[in-house]
Scaffold this active site. Structure first.
Site, PDB file in Angstrom:
ATOM      1  N   ARG A  27      11.375  -6.501   4.616  1.00 56.88           N
ATOM      2  CA  ARG A  27      11.222  -5.074   4.346  1.00 56.88           C
ATOM      3  C   ARG A  27      12.232  -4.251   5.143  1.00 56.88           C
ATOM      4  NH1 ARG A  27       5.435  -2.196   4.786  1.00 56.88           N
ATOM      5  NH2 ARG A  27       5.605  -2.562   7.022  1.00 56.88           N
ATOM      6  N   ARG A  29      11.713  -2.119  10.745  1.00 55.16           N
ATOM      7  CA  ARG A  29      10.755  -1.618  11.725  1.00 55.16           C
ATOM      8  C   ARG A  29      10.556  -2.670  12.818  1.00 55.16           C
ATOM      9  NH1 ARG A  29       5.709   0.358   8.125  1.00 55.16           N
ATOM     10  NH2 ARG A  29       4.684  -0.607   9.906  1.00 55.16           N
ATOM     11  N   LYS A  38       0.828  -1.215   0.000  1.00 52.59           N
ATOM     12  CA  LYS A  38       0.000   0.000   0.000  1.00 52.59           C
ATOM     13  C   LYS A  38       0.858   1.259   0.000  1.00 52.59           C
ATOM     14  CE  LYS A  38      -2.343  -0.555   3.816  1.00 52.59           C
ATOM     15  NZ  LYS A  38      -1.762  -1.798   4.313  1.00 52.59           N
ATOM     16  N   ARG A  83       0.050  -8.524  13.802  1.00 53.92           N
ATOM     17  CA  ARG A  83      -0.536  -7.510  12.901  1.00 53.92           C
ATOM     18  C   ARG A  83      -1.522  -8.161  11.943  1.00 53.92           C
ATOM     19  NH1 ARG A  83       4.441  -4.895  10.251  1.00 53.92           N
ATOM     20  NH2 ARG A  83       2.991  -3.430   9.284  1.00 53.92           N
ATOM     21  N   ARG A 120      -8.949   1.617   9.825  1.00 54.65           N
ATOM     22  CA  ARG A 120      -8.457   0.271  10.123  1.00 54.65           C
ATOM     23  C   ARG A 120      -9.528  -0.557  10.824  1.00 54.65           C
ATOM     24  NH1 ARG A 120      -2.884   0.993   9.143  1.00 54.65           N
ATOM     25  NH2 ARG A 120      -1.660  -0.458  10.352  1.00 54.65           N
TER      26      ARG A 120
HETATM   27  P1  AMP Z   1       1.314   1.074   9.278  1.00 55.18           P
HETATM   28  O1  AMP Z   1       2.582   1.721   8.863  1.00 55.18           O
HETATM   29  O2  AMP Z   1       0.121   1.595   8.526  1.00 55.18           O
HETATM   30  O3  AMP Z   1       1.387  -0.426   9.280  1.00 55.18           O
HETATM   31  O4  AMP Z   1       1.055   1.509  10.809  1.00 55.18           O
HETATM   32  C1  AMP Z   1       1.981   1.201  11.825  1.00 55.18           C
HETATM   33  C2  AMP Z   1       1.266   1.179  13.171  1.00 55.18           C
HETATM   34  O5  AMP Z   1       0.679   2.469  13.437  1.00 55.18           O
HETATM   35  C3  AMP Z   1       0.090   0.204  13.258  1.00 55.18           C
HETATM   36  O6  AMP Z   1       0.491  -1.124  13.562  1.00 55.18           O
HETATM   37  C4  AMP Z   1      -0.713   0.828  14.397  1.00 55.18           C
HETATM   38  O7  AMP Z   1      -0.120   0.567  15.652  1.00 55.18           O
HETATM   39  C5  AMP Z   1      -0.577   2.304  14.100  1.00 55.18           C
HETATM   40  N1  AMP Z   1      -1.654   2.754  13.196  1.00 55.18           N
HETATM   41  C6  AMP Z   1      -1.538   3.183  11.915  1.00 55.18           C
HETATM   42  N2  AMP Z   1      -2.741   3.506  11.400  1.00 55.18           N
HETATM   43  C7  AMP Z   1      -3.641   3.254  12.380  1.00 55.18           C
HETATM   44  C8  AMP Z   1      -5.050   3.364  12.471  1.00 55.18           C
HETATM   45  N3  AMP Z   1      -5.795   3.777  11.429  1.00 55.18           N
HETATM   46  N4  AMP Z   1      -5.651   3.026  13.641  1.00 55.18           N
HETATM   47  C9  AMP Z   1      -4.929   2.625  14.707  1.00 55.18           C
HETATM   48  N5  AMP Z   1      -3.591   2.471  14.686  1.00 55.18           N
HETATM   49  C10 AMP Z   1      -2.951   2.790  13.539  1.00 55.18           C
END
Ligand code: AMP
Length: 217
Positions: free
Chosen positions: A127, A160, A13, A171, A88
């Site tokens: 990654r 990460r 994404k 996740r 989410r």
């Molecule tokens: P991502 O890079 O989108 O995978 O986001 C990394 C982390 O940020 C996720 O595992 C969550 O802990 C937090 N996060 C990102 N977007 C959201 C969201 N819409 N709602 C809640 N937590 C979020």
């Protein structure tokens, strides 16, 4: 164009979001990037987000929704936006629908990237992310020219914390339980476009813009 991207972690994404945002001339708003930026700067928001993000859990809706609502008041969203990583869960999707209805700027589409679980694990565990510009690389599929160094800004590449195998599993479980239901939500709103996320980055991008131009006027 007002667009959200949906798909499991590792579906690409973020990579597609950067290209789609450039193509449509709209800002790329990644809630994950906003949280990581705050974590890096050790803000109050960052400290709170870290306790959830490091374990692969979602940051509470009250915090995330408010952050997104605020971001959507910035001038640069006048011609649209691309939300990556938000919503989410169904509560966030309903919240977003209300915020946009108040502004009379409803979503044009929810673009879903679909991918099998085994492929997701392979992608995420390899990654590497740039500490400075957040660009993504892969130790097998998208190697940087120099190991550990970002091609775009020469920043340091790192894994990460939430890309370790144990956290990836959590996740994915969180995705299946909390995020998958939004696919039905957007299907019932008539906004869902699903594209397979397997193959070359440029092919997936072509699929995305072809599908979008066929459905969004
Ligand atoms: P991502 O890079 O989108 O995978 O986001 C990394 C982390 O940020 C996720 O595992 C969550 O802990 C937090 N996060 C990102 N977007 C959201 C969201 N819409 N709602 C809640 N937590 C979020």
């Amino acid at each position: 164009m007002r667009l959200i991207l949906v798909g499991p972690p590792g579906a690409g994404k973020g990579t597609q979001a950067v290209q789609l945002a450039a193509h449509y001339g709209i800002p790329h708003i990644s809630t994950g990037d906003i949280f990581r930026h705050n974590m890096k700067n050790e803000t109050e928001l960052g400290k709170l987000a870290k306790s959830y993000a490091d374990a692969g859990n979602l940051v509470p809706d009250s915090v995330t929704n408010e952050m997104v609502r605020d971001r959507l008041t910035h001038d640069d969203v006048k011609n649209g936006f691309l939300l990556d990583g938000f919503p989410r869960n169904v509560a966030q999707a309903e919240y977003l629908r209300e915020v946009l209805a108040d502004k009379q700027t409803p979503l044009d589409a929810a673009l879903e990237f679909s991918l099998e679980e085994a492929e997701i694990i392979a992608r995420l565990s390899g990654r590497r992310t740039c500490r400075s510009c957040s660009a993504s690389f892969h130790i097998l599929f998208e190697k940087p020219a120099v190991d550990g160094v970002c091609d775009k800004c020469q920043g340091e590449l790192y894994q990460r914390t939430d890309d370790s195998e144990e956290v990836i599993k959590n996740r994915l479980a969180v995705y299946a339980e909390q995020t998958l239901p939004i696919i039905d939500f957007y299907r019932s709103e008539g906004l869902l476009i699903t594209i397979p996320a397997l193959g070359e980055v440029s092919d997936i991008f072509d699929r995305a813009i072809t599908a979008l131009s066929a459905t969004v006027s």
